[in-house]
Motif scaffolding. Structure first.
Motif, PDB file in Angstrom:
ATOM      1  N   TYR A  16       0.475  -1.314   0.028  1.00 24.17           N
ATOM      2  CA  TYR A  16       0.469  -0.303  -0.142  1.00 24.17           C
ATOM      3  C   TYR A  16       0.395   1.202  -0.103  1.00 24.17           C
ATOM      4  CZ  TYR A  16      -3.606  -3.844   1.334  1.00 24.17           C
ATOM      5  OH  TYR A  16      -4.108  -4.463   1.104  1.00 24.17           O
ATOM      6  N   TYR A  17       1.055   1.709  -1.767  1.00 22.38           N
ATOM      7  CA  TYR A  17       1.308   2.796  -1.331  1.00 22.38           C
ATOM      8  C   TYR A  17       0.644   4.402  -1.236  1.00 22.38           C
ATOM      9  CZ  TYR A  17       4.363   6.560  -4.422  1.00 22.38           C
ATOM     10  OH  TYR A  17       4.534   7.933  -4.465  1.00 22.38           O
ATOM     11  N   LEU A  18       1.419   4.993   0.146  1.00 22.40           N
ATOM     12  CA  LEU A  18       0.598   6.118   0.607  1.00 22.40           C
ATOM     13  C   LEU A  18       1.473   7.567   1.070  1.00 22.40           C
ATOM     14  CD1 LEU A  18       0.008   5.213   4.756  1.00 22.40           C
ATOM     15  CD2 LEU A  18      -0.813   4.253   2.756  1.00 22.40           C
ATOM     16  N   ASP A  19       0.997   8.463   0.469  1.00 18.99           N
ATOM     17  CA  ASP A  19       1.851   9.705   0.247  1.00 18.99           C
ATOM     18  C   ASP A  19       1.598  10.461   1.414  1.00 18.99           C
ATOM     19  OD1 ASP A  19       2.652  12.525  -0.156  1.00 18.99           O
ATOM     20  OD2 ASP A  19       0.424  13.305  -0.626  1.00 18.99           O
ATOM     21  N   GLY A  20       3.353  10.480   1.810  1.00 21.29           N
ATOM     22  CA  GLY A  20       3.353  10.824   3.720  1.00 21.29           C
ATOM     23  C   GLY A  20       4.400   9.737   4.330  1.00 21.29           C
ATOM     24  N   LYS A  62      -6.993   8.230   9.841  1.00 22.76           N
ATOM     25  CA  LYS A  62      -6.854   9.463  11.120  1.00 22.76           C
ATOM     26  C   LYS A  62      -5.579   9.779  11.435  1.00 22.76           C
ATOM     27  CE  LYS A  62      -8.337   5.420  13.718  1.00 22.76           C
ATOM     28  NZ  LYS A  62      -8.097   4.044  14.510  1.00 22.76           N
ATOM     29  N   GLY A  63      -4.547   9.557  10.381  1.00 21.91           N
ATOM     30  CA  GLY A  63      -4.014  10.679   9.794  1.00 21.91           C
ATOM     31  C   GLY A  63      -4.197  11.941   9.020  1.00 21.91           C
ATOM     32  N   LYS A  64      -3.700  12.594   9.417  1.00 16.41           N
ATOM     33  CA  LYS A  64      -4.035  14.151   8.622  1.00 16.41           C
ATOM     34  C   LYS A  64      -2.876  14.693   7.495  1.00 16.41           C
ATOM     35  CE  LYS A  64      -6.086  16.375  12.844  1.00 16.41           C
ATOM     36  NZ  LYS A  64      -5.829  17.979  13.359  1.00 16.41           N
ATOM     37  N   SER A  65      -2.063  13.233   7.820  1.00 15.28           N
ATOM     38  CA  SER A  65      -0.669  13.641   6.542  1.00 15.28           C
ATOM     39  C   SER A  65      -0.950  12.513   5.575  1.00 15.28           C
ATOM     40  CB  SER A  65       0.856  14.422   7.213  1.00 15.28           C
ATOM     41  OG  SER A  65       1.145  12.926   7.850  1.00 15.28           O
ATOM     42  N   LEU A  66      -1.545  11.848   6.169  1.00 16.12           N
ATOM     43  CA  LEU A  66      -1.663  11.076   4.850  1.00 16.12           C
ATOM     44  C   LEU A  66      -2.993  10.455   3.532  1.00 16.12           C
ATOM     45  CD1 LEU A  66      -0.524   8.239   7.903  1.00 16.12           C
ATOM     46  CD2 LEU A  66       1.024   8.655   6.145  1.00 16.12           C
ATOM     47  N   ARG A  67      -2.021  10.154   3.305  1.00 19.39           N
ATOM     48  CA  ARG A  67      -3.676   9.911   1.795  1.00 19.39           C
ATOM     49  C   ARG A  67      -3.004   8.245   0.889  1.00 19.39           C
ATOM     50  NH1 ARG A  67      -3.745  11.430  -3.832  1.00 19.39           N
ATOM     51  NH2 ARG A  67      -1.336  11.985  -3.664  1.00 19.39           N
ATOM     52  N   LEU A  68      -4.427   7.345   0.751  1.00 17.63           N
ATOM     53  CA  LEU A  68      -3.341   6.391  -0.079  1.00 17.63           C
ATOM     54  C   LEU A  68      -3.574   6.416  -1.529  1.00 17.63           C
ATOM     55  CD1 LEU A  68      -3.166   2.944  -0.021  1.00 17.63           C
ATOM     56  CD2 LEU A  68      -5.512   3.119   0.219  1.00 17.63           C
ATOM     57  N   ILE A  69      -2.490   6.013  -2.302  1.00 17.71           N
ATOM     58  CA  ILE A  69      -2.150   6.283  -3.515  1.00 17.71           C
ATOM     59  C   ILE A  69      -2.434   5.138  -4.322  1.00 17.71           C
ATOM     60  CG2 ILE A  69      -0.454   7.095  -5.087  1.00 17.71           C
ATOM     61  CD1 ILE A  69       0.854   8.959  -3.378  1.00 17.71           C
ATOM     62  N   ASP A  70      -1.905   3.903  -3.829  1.00 16.64           N
ATOM     63  CA  ASP A  70      -1.746   2.762  -4.660  1.00 16.64           C
ATOM     64  C   ASP A  70      -1.924   1.578  -3.810  1.00 16.64           C
ATOM     65  OD1 ASP A  70      -3.081   1.658  -7.009  1.00 16.64           O
ATOM     66  OD2 ASP A  70      -0.897   2.458  -8.212  1.00 16.64           O
ATOM     67  N   GLU A  71      -2.404   0.492  -4.834  1.00 11.68           N
ATOM     68  CA  GLU A  71      -1.795  -1.483  -3.653  1.00 11.68           C
ATOM     69  C   GLU A  71      -1.526  -1.995  -5.229  1.00 11.68           C
ATOM     70  OE1 GLU A  71      -5.212  -2.941  -2.764  1.00 11.68           O
ATOM     71  OE2 GLU A  71      -6.585  -0.939  -3.636  1.00 11.68           O
ATOM     72  N   PHE A  72      -0.409  -2.491  -4.319  1.00 11.12           N
ATOM     73  CA  PHE A  72      -0.008  -3.390  -5.940  1.00 11.12           C
ATOM     74  C   PHE A  72       0.051  -5.009  -4.779  1.00 11.12           C
ATOM     75  CE2 PHE A  72       1.916   0.521  -5.521  1.00 11.12           C
ATOM     76  CZ  PHE A  72       2.154   0.973  -6.617  1.00 11.12           C
ATOM     77  N   HIS A  73       0.193  -6.226  -5.924  1.00 12.06           N
ATOM     78  CA  HIS A  73       0.282  -7.183  -5.404  1.00 12.06           C
ATOM     79  C   HIS A  73       1.225  -7.654  -6.039  1.00 12.06           C
ATOM     80  CE1 HIS A  73      -2.256 -11.753  -5.528  1.00 12.06           C
ATOM     81  NE2 HIS A  73      -0.955 -11.361  -4.487  1.00 12.06           N
ATOM     82  N   PHE A  74       2.273  -8.993  -5.691  1.00 15.47           N
ATOM     83  CA  PHE A  74       3.311  -9.406  -6.338  1.00 15.47           C
ATOM     84  C   PHE A  74       3.379 -10.574  -5.572  1.00 15.47           C
ATOM     85  CE2 PHE A  74       4.896  -4.798  -7.002  1.00 15.47           C
ATOM     86  CZ  PHE A  74       4.849  -4.926  -7.813  1.00 15.47           C
ATOM     87  N   THR A  75       3.712 -11.692  -5.862  1.00 19.67           N
ATOM     88  CA  THR A  75       3.683 -12.568  -5.573  1.00 19.67           C
ATOM     89  C   THR A  75       5.128 -12.699  -4.928  1.00 19.67           C
ATOM     90  OG1 THR A  75       5.662 -13.948  -7.275  1.00 19.67           O
ATOM     91  CG2 THR A  75       3.393 -14.674  -7.349  1.00 19.67           C
ATOM     92  N   TYR A  76       6.309 -12.622  -4.527  1.00 15.75           N
ATOM     93  CA  TYR A  76       7.771 -12.797  -3.294  1.00 15.75           C
ATOM     94  C   TYR A  76       8.396 -13.124  -4.356  1.00 15.75           C
ATOM     95  CZ  TYR A  76      10.852 -12.710  -0.041  1.00 15.75           C
ATOM     96  OH  TYR A  76      12.328 -12.659   1.144  1.00 15.75           O
ATOM     97  N   GLU A  77       8.091 -14.632  -5.059  1.00 12.64           N
ATOM     98  CA  GLU A  77       9.511 -14.422  -6.124  1.00 12.64           C
ATOM     99  C   GLU A  77       9.119 -13.280  -6.969  1.00 12.64           C
ATOM    100  OE1 GLU A  77       9.376 -17.888  -8.540  1.00 12.64           O
ATOM    101  OE2 GLU A  77       9.663 -18.913  -5.788  1.00 12.64           O
ATOM    102  N   GLU A  78       8.579 -12.654  -7.894  1.00 14.50           N
ATOM    103  CA  GLU A  78       7.837 -11.536  -8.583  1.00 14.50           C
ATOM    104  C   GLU A  78       7.916 -10.646  -7.922  1.00 14.50           C
ATOM    105  OE1 GLU A  78       3.928 -12.637 -11.307  1.00 14.50           O
ATOM    106  OE2 GLU A  78       4.030 -11.596  -8.649  1.00 14.50           O
ATOM    107  N   TRP A  79       8.190  -9.776  -6.425  1.00 18.57           N
ATOM    108  CA  TRP A  79       9.198  -9.022  -6.008  1.00 18.57           C
ATOM    109  C   TRP A  79      10.688  -8.983  -6.253  1.00 18.57           C
ATOM    110  CZ3 TRP A  79       8.633  -4.410  -4.640  1.00 18.57           C
ATOM    111  CH2 TRP A  79       9.178  -3.449  -4.095  1.00 18.57           C
ATOM    112  N   GLN A  80      11.389 -10.132  -5.675  1.00 22.48           N
ATOM    113  CA  GLN A  80      12.557 -10.287  -5.874  1.00 22.48           C
ATOM    114  C   GLN A  80      13.023 -10.282  -6.891  1.00 22.48           C
ATOM    115  OE1 GLN A  80      14.746  -9.767  -2.621  1.00 22.48           O
ATOM    116  NE2 GLN A  80      13.272  -9.581  -0.901  1.00 22.48           N
ATOM    117  N   GLY A  81      12.470 -10.683  -7.915  1.00 17.18           N
ATOM    118  CA  GLY A  81      12.923 -10.767  -9.279  1.00 17.18           C
ATOM    119  C   GLY A  81      13.482 -12.852  -9.847  1.00 17.18           C
ATOM    120  N   GLY A  82      12.735 -13.264  -8.526  1.00 19.18           N
ATOM    121  CA  GLY A  82      13.377 -14.675  -8.493  1.00 19.18           C
ATOM    122  C   GLY A  82      13.063 -15.431  -7.499  1.00 19.18           C
TER     123      GLY A  82
END
Length: 282
Positions: A16-20, A62-82
């Motif tokens: 989960y990609y947050l601004d802040g 609850k956080g005034k300085s936070l905003r949810l920008i995007d979300e992603f789903h990877f397999t663990y192998e995809e994230w690590q590149g193998g």
């Protein structure tokens, strides 16, 4: 402790990609599937092993300085590149703690749980940096090592296992620091390797015979120009692409340093082993 029969920690990653920046004291509210928070450029990347959008949305609300920008789903192998599996980089045998390695291939064993942090043996700069470490330790005794941008801690572990008496491993990212500390514990090196949090330039003044930096070009450029750089006898610089390597090569020549040996992967990624002039290389 024998970790070789431990299960693979997770198969999927939900990010989960947050601004802040998320405050550390908020992390305790992120539940049992929370893996860590990667901070970058004032943003937060929250890693989970299960979908946790509703929980994240509640924290953001609850956080005034936070905003949810995007979300992603990877397999663990995809994230690590193998697939993360055992690998030999002489004289090292690198093995994840969940893999059964009773048939050790020989060499110096490094138990490495990369978590979601970069710095596994999958990347050529990590492999070449380990080779550079082995190369210098074949001829020289190096007691104090400074590892800047330690990531998983693999290079700090390698230096300690080759004979360093004191290794300071530094990373600017708290998730990398936590991962490196886990790996220090896995290898029983808590008495030799200390892991600290902070930017590389804040630690270059620490006394060391060898500085290792597998980090970005700008940080390496800054290290070379730092007034403390001439007080480091040896250096290993990596993470450099071809045009960046040319610039670092030129900068080193202007700062009384020379490259002793160089590695490159397909002429793309470059790694330098060198010394500051005035110290004798045998």
């Amino acid at each position: 402790m024998d970790h070789t029969d431990a299960p693979v920690p997770y198969e999927d990653l939900y990010i989960y990609y947050l601004d802040g920046p998320l405050d550390k004291d908020k992390e305790r509210d992120l539940g049992p599937y929370f893996l860590g928070n990667w901070l970058e450029g004032g943003n937060s990347f929250l890693f989970f092993s299960r979908p946790t959008r509703e929980l994240v949305e509640g924290i953001v609300a609850k956080g005034k300085s936070l905003r949810l920008i995007d979300e992603f789903h990877f397999t663990y192998e995809e994230w690590q590149g193998g697939k993360i599996e055992s690998f030999t980089i002489p004289p090292f045998f690198v093995v994840p703690p969940w893999e059964d390695n009773r048939e050790n291939r020989g060499g110096i064993k490094i138990a490495l749980d990369p978590g979601v942090v970069f710095g596994t043996t999958l990347h050529p700069t990590t492999r070449d940096s380990l080779t550079a470490l082995a190369t210098i330790y074949k001829k020289h005794r190096i007691d104090r090592v400074l590892d800047l941008g330690t990531g998983t801690g693999i290079l700090a572990l390698g230096a300690a296992l080759l004979g360093a008496q004191s290794v300071l491993a530094v990373d600017i990212n708290p998730l990398a620091v936590r991962t490196a500390r886990t790996n220090v514990g896995l290898n029983g090196l808590g008495g030799t390797v200390e892991v600290r949090e902070g930017p590389a330039e804040n630690w270059i003044h620490n006394h060391a015979d060898l500085v290792v930096a597998n980090i970005d070009f700008d940080s390496i450029s800054g290290l070379i120009q730092h007034k403390e750089f001439p007080n480091r006898r040896w250096f290993i610089f990596s993470g450099l692409m071809r045009n960046q390597a040319d610039k670092i090569r030129a900068a080193l020549s202007q700062h009384h340093a020379e490259i002793i040996q160089e590695w490159n992967h397909e002429m793309i990624w470059h790694t330098f082993l060198g010394r500051v002039k005035g110290f004798h290389y045998e």
